[in-house]
Scaffold this motif. Structure first.
Motif, short mmCIF file in Angstrom:
data_model
loop_
_atom_site.label_atom_id
_atom_site.label_comp_id
_atom_site.label_asym_id
_atom_site.label_seq_id
_atom_site.Cartn_x
_atom_site.Cartn_y
_atom_site.Cartn_z
N GLN A 299 -17.46 143.84 40.57
CA GLN A 299 -16.37 143.17 39.87
C GLN A 299 -16.93 142.54 38.60
OE1 GLN A 299 -15.34 140.43 43.07
NE2 GLN A 299 -16.42 138.74 42.07
N VAL A 300 -16.05 142.31 37.63
CA VAL A 300 -16.48 141.72 36.35
C VAL A 300 -16.56 140.21 36.50
CG1 VAL A 300 -15.91 141.40 33.92
CG2 VAL A 300 -15.50 143.62 35.03
N ASP A 301 -17.69 139.65 36.09
CA ASP A 301 -17.89 138.19 36.09
C ASP A 301 -17.22 137.62 34.83
OD1 ASP A 301 -18.77 135.60 36.08
OD2 ASP A 301 -20.88 136.07 36.44
N GLN A 302 -16.23 136.78 35.02
CA GLN A 302 -15.46 136.27 33.88
C GLN A 302 -16.08 135.04 33.22
OE1 GLN A 302 -13.05 137.98 32.75
NE2 GLN A 302 -12.62 139.35 34.47
N ALA A 303 -17.21 134.55 33.75
CA ALA A 303 -17.84 133.35 33.19
C ALA A 303 -18.41 133.63 31.79
CB ALA A 303 -18.94 132.86 34.11
N GLU A 304 -18.69 132.56 31.05
CA GLU A 304 -19.32 132.69 29.73
C GLU A 304 -20.81 132.99 29.90
OE1 GLU A 304 -18.18 132.40 26.48
OE2 GLU A 304 -16.18 132.58 27.37
N HIS A 305 -21.34 133.89 29.07
CA HIS A 305 -22.76 134.24 29.17
C HIS A 305 -23.38 134.26 27.78
CE1 HIS A 305 -22.35 135.20 33.40
NE2 HIS A 305 -21.29 135.93 33.11
N PRO A 306 -24.70 134.06 27.67
CA PRO A 306 -25.36 134.13 26.36
C PRO A 306 -25.13 135.48 25.69
CG PRO A 306 -26.85 133.24 28.03
CD PRO A 306 -25.64 133.74 28.76
N HIS A 307 -25.16 135.45 24.38
CA HIS A 307 -24.91 136.68 23.61
C HIS A 307 -25.99 137.73 23.85
CE1 HIS A 307 -23.90 139.38 20.33
NE2 HIS A 307 -25.16 139.31 19.94
N GLU A 308 -25.56 138.97 24.00
CA GLU A 308 -26.47 140.11 23.98
C GLU A 308 -25.86 141.18 23.08
OE1 GLU A 308 -28.23 141.75 27.41
OE2 GLU A 308 -28.65 139.84 28.39
N VAL A 309 -26.70 141.98 22.47
CA VAL A 309 -26.24 143.06 21.59
C VAL A 309 -25.31 143.99 22.37
CG1 VAL A 309 -26.99 145.09 20.30
CG2 VAL A 309 -28.27 142.96 20.11
N HIS A 310 -24.22 144.41 21.74
CA HIS A 310 -23.23 145.22 22.45
C HIS A 310 -23.71 146.66 22.66
CE1 HIS A 310 -19.47 146.73 23.93
NE2 HIS A 310 -19.33 147.56 22.91
N VAL A 311 -24.24 147.29 21.61
CA VAL A 311 -24.67 148.69 21.71
C VAL A 311 -26.11 148.82 21.25
CG1 VAL A 311 -24.29 151.05 20.89
CG2 VAL A 311 -22.33 149.55 21.29
N LEU A 312 -26.91 149.49 22.05
CA LEU A 312 -28.31 149.72 21.70
C LEU A 312 -28.64 151.17 22.01
CD1 LEU A 312 -31.16 147.22 22.65
CD2 LEU A 312 -31.53 149.59 22.00
N ARG A 313 -29.03 151.91 20.98
CA ARG A 313 -29.43 153.31 21.17
C ARG A 313 -30.82 153.50 20.56
NH1 ARG A 313 -24.49 155.89 22.24
NH2 ARG A 313 -22.69 154.80 21.35
N LEU A 314 -31.56 154.46 21.08
CA LEU A 314 -32.89 154.76 20.56
C LEU A 314 -32.97 156.19 20.07
CD1 LEU A 314 -35.59 153.22 22.96
CD2 LEU A 314 -35.02 152.52 20.64
#
Length: 371
Positions: A299-314
């Motif tokens: 299930q999706v955790d609706q709490a606030e969380h620290p920012h992380e980059v949305h998309v990361l590709r190599l």
């Protein structure tokens, strides 16, 4: 299609003295096992295993490696250990490796990741002046060192460094430290230091058996499943490159074999999966639940969380072209192997034997797997 992949030369590793910092961690244990299996003499320098349970203890690694239990920030202890071990090759994995933990303890994160790297490189410099045979140093960095750029393409080794959170930023700082020390070694008055070649390796998100780290996706999944709880997703739409832990380790080993004799390989290298295995957190967890069975759910955790980059590709074109390195196991296989490992461990099978069996499957499979 011609097969230009380079195979690991196990004869190269036979009898080599290899020093691994952070050897009690998840990645460090897998690497040490692989090295030992090829006949290398492995010395490790690390804090106590970072988790309970730990892969290091489960595999009874103290039976097959020489260990120094000390902090990478302790320059005197590190220098003494390096002098005694007299390694040919060094893998530097010791770090504070978690994004969320870096928000809680930014000072410790910077100290361990930046000054820990300075300490290692300075200890190497002094050791070589004293006659140490070190020729190759691999600094294990991360794909999170890059500044946020165009999300439609993968990051290349020449892209701008940055990193928004303390972990990513501290690792980007180490890349500058490494660049500086390459020049220090080359320009040192004692020209024997010129023999040391330093490369930086930037791997994608790794999964595999024996990872019990807190706040890391796959360990969190298994913890929830084994407790009969739904998995909570903090960043369900975050897109990451996913690969089995053996994939980048394979790249590191191939790189050292080249770096040992050719300092032209003393550069930064990306190791990541095929494009189709760069997918969202929710897609990975959905597949894991499907393969596990037994009503595993999320299930999706609706709490606030620290920012992380949305998309990361190599973009791993460089590693494929110049090292002949290719991903061997797709994500489907990586998830299946990780589940196999966990279930075998739950059945009280020997931890070291489970790992060695999977390493053997990987190596043998890599001889015939299509790319």
């Amino acid at each position: 299609m011609p097969d230009n992949r380079i195979r690991i030369n196990s004869d190269f590793w036979k009898g080599k003295h290899v020093f691994v910092t952070g050897h009690t961690g998840f990645k460090g244990t897998w690497l040490s096992l692989w090295l030992h299996g090829m006949g290398a003499n492995v010395t490790g320098y690390s804090l106590q295993p970072p988790t309970e349970p730990s892969l290091f203890e489960l595999c009874r690694m103290d039976e097959i490696v020489t260990s120094y239990t000390a902090d990478i920030r302790n320059m005197a202890a590190l220098s003494a250990a390096l002098k005694e071990a007299a390694p040919d090759i060094i893998f530097h994995l010791a770090a504070q490796p978690l994004v969320r933990a870096s928000y809680l303890n930014p000072i410790e994160t910077y100290e361990m990741n930046t000054m820990g790297t300075v300490n290692l490189l300075e200890a190497v410099r002094q050791a070589v002046k004293g006659g140490s045979p070190v020729k190759a140093v691999i600094h294990v960095s991360t794909d999170k060192v890059y500044s946020q750029l165009d999300e439609s393409r993968g990051y290349r080794e020449t892209d701008r460094l940055g990193g928004g959170d303390p972990y990513s930023n501290s690792k980007a700082c180490t890349e500058l430290i490494i660049s500086s020390y390459r020049q220090v070694f080359q320009n040192d008055a004692d020209q024997s230091n010129g023999q040391v070649a330093i490369a930086s390796v930037r791997a994608a998100n790794v999964i595999g058996g024996g990872d019990w780290a807190a706040d890391r996706l796959i360990p969190d999944c298994f913890r929830a499943i084994l407790q009969g709880q739904p998995i909570k997703l903090r960043y369900p739409q975050a897109v990451r490159p996913w690969q089995h832990v053996l994939e980048p380790l394979h790249g590191y080993l191939l790189l050292v074999e080249q770096l040992y004799e050719n300092k032209q390989f003393a550069q930064a290298w990306n190791f990541g999966p095929k494009d189709e295995d760069t997918i969202s957190v929710e897609q990975v967890v959905s597949e894991l639940c499907k393969k596990w069975g037994d009503q595993a759910s999320y299930q999706v955790d609706q709490a606030e969380h620290p920012h992380e980059v949305h998309v990361l590709r190599l973009d791993c074109t460089k590693s494929r072209t110049l090292l002949g390195w290719y991903p061997r196991w797709d994500l489907d296989t990586a998830i299946a192997k990780t589940i196999d490992w966990v279930k075998a461990s739950l059945n009280q099978e020997n931890g070291r034997e489970i790992c060695c069996k999977q390493i053997q499957e990987y190596v043998l499979g890599s001889e015939t797997h299509d790319h």
